[in-house]
Write a protein that holds these residues in place. Structure first.
Motif, mmCIF file in Angstrom:
data_model
loop_
_atom_site.group_PDB
_atom_site.id
_atom_site.type_symbol
_atom_site.label_atom_id
_atom_site.label_comp_id
_atom_site.label_asym_id
_atom_site.label_seq_id
_atom_site.Cartn_x
_atom_site.Cartn_y
_atom_site.Cartn_z
ATOM 1 N N HIS A 42 -6.616 -3.338 8.564
ATOM 2 C CA HIS A 42 -6.801 -2.927 7.255
ATOM 3 C C HIS A 42 -7.002 -4.301 6.539
ATOM 4 C CE1 HIS A 42 -6.096 1.041 8.509
ATOM 5 N NE2 HIS A 42 -4.834 0.642 9.016
ATOM 6 N N THR A 43 -7.633 -4.160 5.304
ATOM 7 C CA THR A 43 -7.727 -5.187 4.616
ATOM 8 C C THR A 43 -6.361 -5.393 3.637
ATOM 9 O OG1 THR A 43 -8.399 -3.929 2.559
ATOM 10 C CG2 THR A 43 -10.262 -4.594 4.000
ATOM 11 N N PRO A 44 -5.969 -6.545 3.106
ATOM 12 C CA PRO A 44 -4.800 -6.943 2.582
ATOM 13 C C PRO A 44 -4.884 -5.951 1.205
ATOM 14 C CG PRO A 44 -6.021 -9.072 2.941
ATOM 15 C CD PRO A 44 -6.826 -7.676 3.459
ATOM 16 N N GLY A 45 -6.045 -5.788 0.560
ATOM 17 C CA GLY A 45 -6.098 -4.771 -0.589
ATOM 18 C C GLY A 45 -5.622 -3.481 -0.577
ATOM 19 N N GLU A 46 -5.957 -2.789 0.857
ATOM 20 C CA GLU A 46 -5.440 -1.676 1.158
ATOM 21 C C GLU A 46 -3.821 -1.589 1.409
ATOM 22 O OE1 GLU A 46 -9.168 0.464 3.243
ATOM 23 O OE2 GLU A 46 -8.030 -0.767 4.352
ATOM 24 N N ILE A 47 -3.495 -2.589 2.085
ATOM 25 C CA ILE A 47 -2.189 -2.678 2.462
ATOM 26 C C ILE A 47 -1.412 -2.751 1.141
ATOM 27 C CG2 ILE A 47 -0.216 -3.931 3.535
ATOM 28 C CD1 ILE A 47 -2.341 -4.779 5.856
ATOM 29 N N ALA A 48 -1.977 -3.540 0.187
ATOM 30 C CA ALA A 48 -1.140 -3.569 -0.949
ATOM 31 C C ALA A 48 -1.089 -2.426 -1.854
ATOM 32 C CB ALA A 48 -1.719 -4.782 -1.831
ATOM 33 N N ILE A 49 -2.211 -1.633 -1.774
ATOM 34 C CA ILE A 49 -2.212 -0.640 -2.659
ATOM 35 C C ILE A 49 -1.088 0.526 -2.111
ATOM 36 C CG2 ILE A 49 -3.544 1.633 -2.948
ATOM 37 C CD1 ILE A 49 -6.018 0.140 -3.332
ATOM 38 N N ILE A 50 -0.846 0.682 -0.659
ATOM 39 C CA ILE A 50 -0.159 1.726 -0.208
ATOM 40 C C ILE A 50 1.193 1.289 -0.342
ATOM 41 C CG2 ILE A 50 0.709 2.769 1.978
ATOM 42 C CD1 ILE A 50 -2.054 3.685 0.721
ATOM 43 N N THR A 51 1.518 -0.139 -0.035
ATOM 44 C CA THR A 51 2.953 -0.656 -0.041
ATOM 45 C C THR A 51 3.468 -0.838 -1.311
ATOM 46 O OG1 THR A 51 2.501 -2.721 0.532
ATOM 47 C CG2 THR A 51 3.149 -1.269 2.417
ATOM 48 N N GLN A 52 2.753 -1.612 -1.935
ATOM 49 C CA GLN A 52 3.269 -1.945 -3.557
ATOM 50 C C GLN A 52 3.105 -0.783 -4.604
ATOM 51 O OE1 GLN A 52 4.708 -4.848 -4.389
ATOM 52 N NE2 GLN A 52 4.592 -4.954 -2.049
ATOM 53 N N VAL A 53 1.880 -0.296 -4.423
ATOM 54 C CA VAL A 53 1.533 0.735 -5.788
ATOM 55 C C VAL A 53 2.098 2.066 -5.080
ATOM 56 C CG1 VAL A 53 -0.055 1.681 -7.026
ATOM 57 C CG2 VAL A 53 -0.392 -0.500 -6.217
ATOM 58 N N ARG A 54 1.653 2.797 -4.169
ATOM 59 C CA ARG A 54 1.667 4.145 -4.071
ATOM 60 C C ARG A 54 3.030 4.448 -3.606
ATOM 61 N NH1 ARG A 54 -2.739 7.301 -0.669
ATOM 62 N NH2 ARG A 54 -4.165 6.149 -2.198
ATOM 63 N N LEU A 55 3.614 3.612 -2.519
ATOM 64 C CA LEU A 55 4.962 3.821 -2.109
ATOM 65 C C LEU A 55 5.897 4.040 -3.136
ATOM 66 C CD1 LEU A 55 6.718 4.551 0.399
ATOM 67 C CD2 LEU A 55 7.113 2.228 0.900
ATOM 68 N N SER A 56 5.946 2.694 -3.979
ATOM 69 C CA SER A 56 7.044 2.676 -5.227
ATOM 70 C C SER A 56 6.860 3.700 -5.948
ATOM 71 C CB SER A 56 6.721 1.295 -5.574
ATOM 72 O OG SER A 56 5.399 0.976 -6.425
ATOM 73 N N ARG A 57 5.632 4.134 -6.303
ATOM 74 C CA ARG A 57 5.503 5.129 -7.243
ATOM 75 C C ARG A 57 5.831 6.488 -6.936
ATOM 76 N NH1 ARG A 57 0.136 6.275 -11.139
ATOM 77 N NH2 ARG A 57 0.848 8.099 -11.841
ATOM 78 N N VAL A 58 5.658 6.823 -5.507
ATOM 79 C CA VAL A 58 6.170 8.171 -5.065
ATOM 80 C C VAL A 58 7.873 8.071 -5.091
ATOM 81 C CG1 VAL A 58 6.562 9.290 -2.750
ATOM 82 C CG2 VAL A 58 4.237 8.626 -3.947
ATOM 83 N N LEU A 59 8.273 6.943 -4.761
ATOM 84 C CA LEU A 59 9.875 7.037 -4.797
ATOM 85 C C LEU A 59 10.257 7.032 -6.102
ATOM 86 C CD1 LEU A 59 10.591 4.661 -1.727
ATOM 87 C CD2 LEU A 59 10.663 7.028 -1.850
ATOM 88 N N LEU A 60 9.688 6.330 -7.142
ATOM 89 C CA LEU A 60 10.027 6.362 -8.209
ATOM 90 C C LEU A 60 10.011 7.673 -8.971
ATOM 91 C CD1 LEU A 60 11.064 3.988 -10.246
ATOM 92 C CD2 LEU A 60 8.793 3.776 -11.253
ATOM 93 N N ALA A 61 8.969 8.243 -8.581
ATOM 94 C CA ALA A 61 8.777 9.760 -9.186
ATOM 95 C C ALA A 61 9.928 10.681 -8.666
ATOM 96 C CB ALA A 61 7.461 10.512 -8.692
ATOM 97 N N VAL A 62 10.398 10.644 -7.403
ATOM 98 C CA VAL A 62 11.526 11.090 -6.922
ATOM 99 C C VAL A 62 12.818 10.784 -7.839
ATOM 100 C CG1 VAL A 62 12.972 11.428 -4.998
ATOM 101 C CG2 VAL A 62 10.463 11.571 -4.663
ATOM 102 N N LEU A 63 13.111 9.575 -7.890
ATOM 103 C CA LEU A 63 14.097 9.106 -8.618
ATOM 104 C C LEU A 63 14.172 9.674 -10.091
ATOM 105 C CD1 LEU A 63 15.138 5.519 -7.168
ATOM 106 C CD2 LEU A 63 15.732 7.620 -6.486
ATOM 107 N N VAL A 64 13.282 9.498 -10.858
ATOM 108 C CA VAL A 64 12.956 9.874 -12.167
ATOM 109 C C VAL A 64 13.349 11.387 -12.189
ATOM 110 C CG1 VAL A 64 11.530 10.213 -14.056
ATOM 111 C CG2 VAL A 64 11.663 7.798 -13.110
ATOM 112 N N GLY A 65 12.606 12.092 -11.305
ATOM 113 C CA GLY A 65 12.903 13.575 -11.495
ATOM 114 C C GLY A 65 14.259 14.284 -11.165
#
Lengths: 333, 263
Positions: A42-65
């Motif tokens: 995978h490209t570094p861009g794809e990896i960044a999207i998943i680990t930096q953006v999406r994963l943190s956002r998903v976990l953050l949504a869970v915590l905020v909720g």
């Protein structure tokens, strides 16, 4: 719990970047140290999207909720008011005034990463007592009056936030963020900031769960059974406000989560707060996660503010509860 | 032994109790009587230790009631509130189980098993068949029985009852007070009940305390206290007092101002 786990998996898998589900999981699993041996395709861009953006956002949504639903359960329990929630009580807006002020005037550094949540907590608490003061008549608090005062202060404080944002040449986007909530452009730092509040708030509320059960019979009744009524009220209100302030500091004002989730849990699990409190945390996490997933994917790549999604679900629910209360009062006995 | 010494209390700016003193001995059944608004419930709240008097003090076994930790007090004293329990979503068994709260540690568990205590209380109040029902599915009279079963589960040595018979028909009134009386004898409880009905008070209480103008106007056995003169003074109405044909307790016969037309 299972539902939450499944929701995390599904939500992680979908997004606007057009990465396939298989690739998402390939990337994620490669982050685990014992699977990272092979060369990644995978490209570094794809990896960044998943680990930096999406994963943190998903976990953050869970915590905020989780924070918001816990706060809602706490407010409902201690005020014995089925319509209470961080949003309808104005606490969320109160917190957002403090948080917005700090961010827009660049004062974040004053007390390290705790500056924003602490200031938000202070303004949230002041708002809560303002609402109590407004709604008090001859010592007693009417359920509807309390919520009316909350909604009044909430719209006033919302206007105040908008005013502050316009003063600081902020974009409309930012106003939207503070009034309607969003989890876009957040990072792992926000996650670490939120975690201790949840780790503190959840056990604190659980500790008072049985006392909240006795509150259902009335405050005096609870006192006769050996509950420290004033102490319980103070601790639960502070814990709930703290959880609200923490959530608002990272996500802006997301309405109705604390209203809808504890009610659904109550329908499913009964009136026992020893169950309602932990299940609300899980349910709140799941609810906001789905709302946020919807917010970022429904009109992809455009984002709907998260608060719009929760309000679309929550406001009719609020109306339904209000209506049902009126029916109950109208009937004899 | 419970003792109120020179207590003063205000409710919404109006002075209700003005230097009232009275005492209640162990193992007896007391009735607090007096006209509306005289502060009967207010006195009961003070005796329960949940509210503090503006001046004066309440003593429980010689120690100020304010000095007891809340849970310890709840293990010794239980209160049946006016108006009964609200129609909540908990089941009858859960609500009766709430009576065990003062015995639970911070994890919500007890040193000894409380199931038997709860079961006994349910049976004593004839609630075994209703144990799984939700409170909001019960009638007012049934909820009152749940409230009393919860009191039993609390295993106190003193119980305070605030107008326990209001809203009950005469059959239930007698049933409830009979239950309280036999329970009180069996465990040598101290019972202090605010009662509206003077005749019921006379039939069930060992001693009566009459409140009038913020003070205890009289205290003693029903036959010592209930006289036409006292009723005239306290209730501002004239009445005859006759002996109950079965028990000999004084019973009040009210007198209307205007007699019905005689044929």
């Amino acid at each position: 719990m299972l539902l939450l786990a499944v929701s995390i998996v599904v939500s992680l898998s979908i997004g606007s970047a057009g990465i396939s589900v298989a690739d998402v999981w390939d990337i994620l699993l490669r982050q685990l140290p014992w699977l990272a041996d092979e060369q990644s395709a995978h490209t570094p861009g794809e990896i960044a999207i998943i680990t930096q953006v999406r994963l943190s956002r998903v976990l953050l949504a869970v915590l905020v909720g989780a924070c918001l639903a816990l706060a809602g359960a706490g407010f409902q329990g201690v005020l014995r008011n089925p319509l209470a929630d961080p949003y309808t009580l104005g606490v969320a807006s109160g917190s957002s005034v403090g948080a917005a002020f700090i961010i827009l005037f660049g004062l974040q550094a004053a007390l390290g990463i705790w500056t924003i949540p602490l200031v938000a907590f202070t303004t949230g608490t002041v708002t809560l007592f303002g609402v109590f003061w407004l709604s008090r008549s001859k010592g007693a608090m009417q359920i509807e009056t309390l919520i009316l005062s909350g909604v009044i202060l909430q719209s006033f404080l919302g206007a105040f936030v908008s005013f502050m944002v316009s003063l600081s040449q902020g974009v409309v986007n930012q106003i939207m963020f503070w009034l309607m909530g969003s989890l876009a452009m957040r990072s792992w730092d926000n996650l670490y900031m939120l975690l201790p509040f949840l780790a503190l708030g959840l056990p604190l509320l659980l500790f008072y769960a049985q006392a909240l059960n006795l509150f259902v019979l009335g405050e005096r009744q609870a006192a006769h059974l050996g509950v420290h009524v004033e102490r319980t009220k103070l601790v639960v209100l502070i814990a709930s406000t703290l959880l609200t302030a923490a959530a608002v500091s990272v996500s802006g004002v997301i309405g109705f989560v604390g209203l809808v989730v504890p009610h659904l849990i109550r329908l499913l699990a009964g009136p026992d707060y020893r169950l309602i409190i932990p299940l609300s945390a899980i349910g709140g996490g799941t609810f906001v996660l789905w709302a946020d997933t919807l917010a970022r994917t429904a009109l992809s790549p455009k984002e709907i503010p998260l608060g719009v999604v929760t309000a679309l679900i929550g406001a009719p629910f609020f109306a339904y509860l209000l209506h049902r209360r009126k029916l109950k009062e109208g009937s004899p006995s | 032994m419970i003792e109120a010494k020179e207590v003063f209390q205000e409710i919404q700016g109006r002075t209700v109790l003005e230097g009232l003193s009275c005492s209640f001995r162990k193992g007896r059944l007391y009735g607090i009587i007096g006209p509306n608004g005289v502060g009967k419930s207010t006195l009961l709240h003070l005796l329960s230790g949940v509210t503090r008097p503006k001046r004066g003090e309440v003593f429980f076994d010689g120690q100020s009631i304010a000095s007891y930790p809340r849970k310890r007090l709840a293990r010794m004293m239980a209160v049946l509130q006016q108006g009964g329990l609200p129609p909540v979503g908990f089941t009858v068994r859960e609500v009766v189980g709430m009576g065990r709260f003062p015995y639970q540690n911070w994890l919500g568990s007890e040193e000894r098993d409380s199931e038997e205590t709860i079961e006994t209380a349910l049976k004593a109040m004839g609630l075994s068949g209703l144990a799984g029902r939700r409170m909001d599915q019960l009638s007012g009279g049934e909820r009152q029985r749940v409230a009393l079963a919860k009191l039993m589960a609390q295993e106190p040595s003193v119980i305070l009852l605030d107008e326990p018979t209001t809203y009950l028909d005469i059959g239930y009134q007698v049933q409830l007070l009979d239950t309280v009386r036999s329970w009180q004898r069996e465990r040598e409880l101290t019972v202090i009940a605010v009662l509206h009905d003077l005749n019921l008070a006379s039939l069930y209480c060992d001693e009566l305390v009459v409140l009038h103008r913020g003070k205890a106007a009289a205290a003693g056995t029903p036959s010592e206290v209930l006289s036409p003169a006292l009723i005239g003074e306290v209730y501002e109405t004239s009445a005859s007092v006759v002996a109950h044909p079965m028990t000999g307790d004084p019973q009040i016969m009210l007198q209307p101002q205007l007699m019905k037309k005689l044929d």
